[in-house]
Write a protein that holds these residues in place. Structure first.
Motif, PDB file in Angstrom:
ATOM      1  N   THR A 148       0.794  -1.425  -0.101  1.00  0.00           N
ATOM      2  CA  THR A 148      -0.114   0.038  -0.002  1.00  0.00           C
ATOM      3  C   THR A 148       0.794   1.120   0.056  1.00  0.00           C
ATOM      4  OG1 THR A 148      -0.305   0.049   2.475  1.00  0.00           O
ATOM      5  CG2 THR A 148      -1.931  -1.202   1.348  1.00  0.00           C
ATOM      6  N   LYS A 149       0.328   2.356  -0.258  1.00  0.00           N
ATOM      7  CA  LYS A 149       0.984   3.665  -0.001  1.00  0.00           C
ATOM      8  C   LYS A 149      -0.025   4.438   0.422  1.00  0.00           C
ATOM      9  CE  LYS A 149       3.454   5.937  -3.679  1.00  0.00           C
ATOM     10  NZ  LYS A 149       3.734   6.072  -4.962  1.00  0.00           N
ATOM     11  N   VAL A 150       0.685   5.401   1.252  1.00  0.00           N
ATOM     12  CA  VAL A 150       0.137   6.660   1.950  1.00  0.00           C
ATOM     13  C   VAL A 150       0.527   7.855   1.525  1.00  0.00           C
ATOM     14  CG1 VAL A 150      -0.435   7.808   4.261  1.00  0.00           C
ATOM     15  CG2 VAL A 150      -0.057   5.294   3.743  1.00  0.00           C
ATOM     16  N   ASP A 209     -11.422  -0.387  -1.963  1.00  0.00           N
ATOM     17  CA  ASP A 209     -10.069  -0.639  -1.169  1.00  0.00           C
ATOM     18  C   ASP A 209      -8.967   0.563  -1.030  1.00  0.00           C
ATOM     19  OD1 ASP A 209      -9.420  -0.188  -3.927  1.00  0.00           O
ATOM     20  OD2 ASP A 209      -8.196  -2.005  -4.176  1.00  0.00           O
ATOM     21  N   VAL A 210      -9.527   1.732  -1.024  1.00  0.00           N
ATOM     22  CA  VAL A 210      -8.568   3.055  -0.970  1.00  0.00           C
ATOM     23  C   VAL A 210      -9.502   3.559   0.284  1.00  0.00           C
ATOM     24  CG1 VAL A 210      -7.984   5.225  -1.798  1.00  0.00           C
ATOM     25  CG2 VAL A 210      -8.077   3.247  -3.209  1.00  0.00           C
ATOM     26  N   ALA A 211      -8.750   3.907   1.274  1.00  0.00           N
ATOM     27  CA  ALA A 211      -9.138   4.919   2.566  1.00  0.00           C
ATOM     28  C   ALA A 211      -8.898   6.244   2.146  1.00  0.00           C
ATOM     29  CB  ALA A 211      -8.491   4.411   3.894  1.00  0.00           C
ATOM     30  N   ILE A 212      -9.767   7.200   2.556  1.00  0.00           N
ATOM     31  CA  ILE A 212      -9.488   8.401   2.158  1.00  0.00           C
ATOM     32  C   ILE A 212     -10.197   9.349   3.281  1.00  0.00           C
ATOM     33  CG2 ILE A 212     -11.980   8.440   1.119  1.00  0.00           C
ATOM     34  CD1 ILE A 212     -10.692  10.902  -0.631  1.00  0.00           C
ATOM     35  N   VAL A 269      -8.820  21.286   0.476  1.00  0.00           N
ATOM     36  CA  VAL A 269      -7.587  21.771   0.440  1.00  0.00           C
ATOM     37  C   VAL A 269      -6.524  20.543   0.843  1.00  0.00           C
ATOM     38  CG1 VAL A 269      -8.212  24.199   0.912  1.00  0.00           C
ATOM     39  CG2 VAL A 269      -7.979  22.606   2.921  1.00  0.00           C
ATOM     40  N   GLY A 270      -7.115  19.728   1.048  1.00  0.00           N
ATOM     41  CA  GLY A 270      -6.353  18.320   1.427  1.00  0.00           C
ATOM     42  C   GLY A 270      -7.094  17.115   1.376  1.00  0.00           C
ATOM     43  N   VAL A 271      -6.229  16.116   0.872  1.00  0.00           N
ATOM     44  CA  VAL A 271      -6.654  14.905   0.804  1.00  0.00           C
ATOM     45  C   VAL A 271      -5.749  13.860   1.120  1.00  0.00           C
ATOM     46  CG1 VAL A 271      -7.604  12.755  -0.787  1.00  0.00           C
ATOM     47  CG2 VAL A 271      -8.301  15.370  -1.166  1.00  0.00           C
ATOM     48  N   ALA A 272      -5.958  12.779   2.069  1.00  0.00           N
ATOM     49  CA  ALA A 272      -5.084  11.630   2.429  1.00  0.00           C
ATOM     50  C   ALA A 272      -5.800  10.366   1.763  1.00  0.00           C
ATOM     51  CB  ALA A 272      -4.858  11.421   3.964  1.00  0.00           C
ATOM     52  N   LEU A 273      -4.950   9.651   1.420  1.00  0.00           N
ATOM     53  CA  LEU A 273      -5.157   8.407   0.632  1.00  0.00           C
ATOM     54  C   LEU A 273      -4.409   7.147   0.982  1.00  0.00           C
ATOM     55  CD1 LEU A 273      -4.957   9.824  -3.242  1.00  0.00           C
ATOM     56  CD2 LEU A 273      -7.053   9.317  -1.556  1.00  0.00           C
ATOM     57  N   ARG A 274      -4.810   6.029   1.204  1.00  0.00           N
ATOM     58  CA  ARG A 274      -4.092   4.871   1.670  1.00  0.00           C
ATOM     59  C   ARG A 274      -4.656   3.807   0.702  1.00  0.00           C
ATOM     60  NH1 ARG A 274      -5.051   0.525   3.725  1.00  0.00           N
ATOM     61  NH2 ARG A 274      -6.731   1.348   5.145  1.00  0.00           N
TER      62      ARG A 274
END
Length: 152
Positions: free
Chosen positions: A20-22, A96-99, A130-135
């Motif tokens: 996975t990638k964060v 399968d992607v957390a956001i 203004v921001g998004v985090a993905l895993r």
């Protein structure tokens, strides 16, 4: 020869390859305090998005114990509004992607309940991100963030 500025890394601590990638995507043009604020809040969401994301607690040579942290690296990148919106849309379409998201309105709220109400008041396509985090899976995340730049 190892010097004081180059600590020895045990062979077992070699960088593993993660499936996975964060990534944290930040909007261009934020002030430094906004970038730090958004990144910290978004990463709190990623940290609780699945079991096993954090490692064991840290312990120093004097036996003081510190909180565990994420087990894998986090990339912080910048993107324009169009890419932030596109990444959000692609991420929400995949199971399968957390956001985690942060909208401009959240700079004016003072607590978690107000944050959730501010996001709930706006349709997904109209969020002022203004921001998004993905895993998620490495290759899927790479496709979602194509065009983003490493934060400098």
């Amino acid at each position: 020869m190892t010097t004081a500025s180059q600590p020895t890394v045990p062979p077992s601590a070699a960088s593993p390859r993660f499936d996975t990638k964060v990534v944290v995507l930040l909007s261009e043009g934020l002030t430094a305090w906004q970038e730090l604020n958004v990144t910290s809040f978004l990463m709190s969401g990623i940290a609780v998005s699945a079991p096993g994301l954090t490692g064991d607690p840290y312990r120093d040579g004097d036996d003081n114990i510190y909180l565990p942290m994420l087990r894998q690296p986090v990339l912080v990148m910048t993107a324009d509004a169009a890419l932030l919106g596109a990444a959000r849309g692609k991420a929400t379409a995949r199971a399968d992607v957390a956001i985690a998201v942060w909208t401009r309105e959240l700079f004016a709220t003072g607590h978690d309940e107000a944050n959730r109400a501010a996001v709930a008041a706006v349709a997904a396509r109209d969020l002022d991100l203004v921001g998004v985090a993905l895993r998620g899976p490495r290759h899927a995340i790479d496709r979602m963030i194509k065009g983003a730049r490493l934060h400098d």
